[in-house]
Enzyme design. Structure first.
Site, PDB file in Angstrom:
ATOM      1  N   GLY A   1      90.006 -16.675 -73.809  1.00  0.00           N
ATOM      2  CA  GLY A   1      89.770 -17.936 -74.143  1.00  0.00           C
ATOM      3  C   GLY A   1      90.753 -18.752 -74.594  1.00  0.00           C
ATOM      4  CB  CYS A   2      91.039 -21.219 -77.378  1.00  0.00           C
ATOM      5  SG  CYS A   2      92.337 -22.312 -78.055  1.00  0.00           S
TER       6      CYS A   2
END
Length: 175
Positions: free
Chosen positions: A9-10
């Site tokens: 993800g991030c």
């Protein structure tokens, strides 16, 4: 030293977790898995470059094994959601493991099978497992983001729980 490339993800989240893991010498935010050279962040977030937000982890395998890195990785993001982590949605937020050699590939496949066989997750693991493509560093503003912005809402509500999980469930791996 060895290299692991992980996308959870991030990249701010993944970087913050692995900066705290013993044996990890450096964590660099960037992009991997795409089809254009040297993409800018603004291009990656359009989802047209094919890249995932990832981190390149330089670690000492005498202190922490590749499998142990995978254990931390799989526990501190959701490997069962396709192209999203929480409210972050898009192919650039996909869960991915980019192996740098055949040994990493085999360890990754065995570990995912182990997690699946044990029923650790209610849903199927959808983490992409692929050979590493060139890793491109993100702009410097993304480096050490969590440590420099701890009071920001995203850091408090999204990253803090991941770091706490590392500190409690994997305390033996913390620096």
């Amino acid at each position: 030293m060895d290299i692991a490339i992980l996308a959870g993800g991030c990249f701010w989240c993944t970087e913050a977790v692995f900066q705290r893991v013993k044996g990890v010498e450096e964590v660099k935010s960037g992009f991997c898995g795409g089809h254009i050279k040297n993409p800018a962040y603004r291009e990656v977030v359009t989802q047209r470059t094919g890249h995932a937000e990832a981190v390149k982890i330089t670690y000492d395998p005498k202190i922490i094994s590749y499998k142990e890195l995978l254990m931390v990785f799989m526990a501190t993001h959701d490997p069962t959601t396709l192209n999203k982590q929480g409210h972050d949605v898009g192919t650039h937020y996909r869960s991915a493991i980019y192996y740098t050699n055949e040994q990493q590939h085999e360890i990754t496949l065995r570990y995912i099978k182990e997690l699946t066989d044990q029923g650790v997750y209610e849903n199927a693991i959808v983490t992409e497992v692929a050979p590493a493509t060139p890793f491109y560093d993100a702009d410097d503003i993304h480096d050490d983001y969590y440590n420099n912005n701890r009071l920001q809402g995203y850091c408090q509500y999204v990253i803090d729980p991941k770091v706490r999980k590392l500190m409690t469930q994997y305390a033996d791996f913390v620096k």
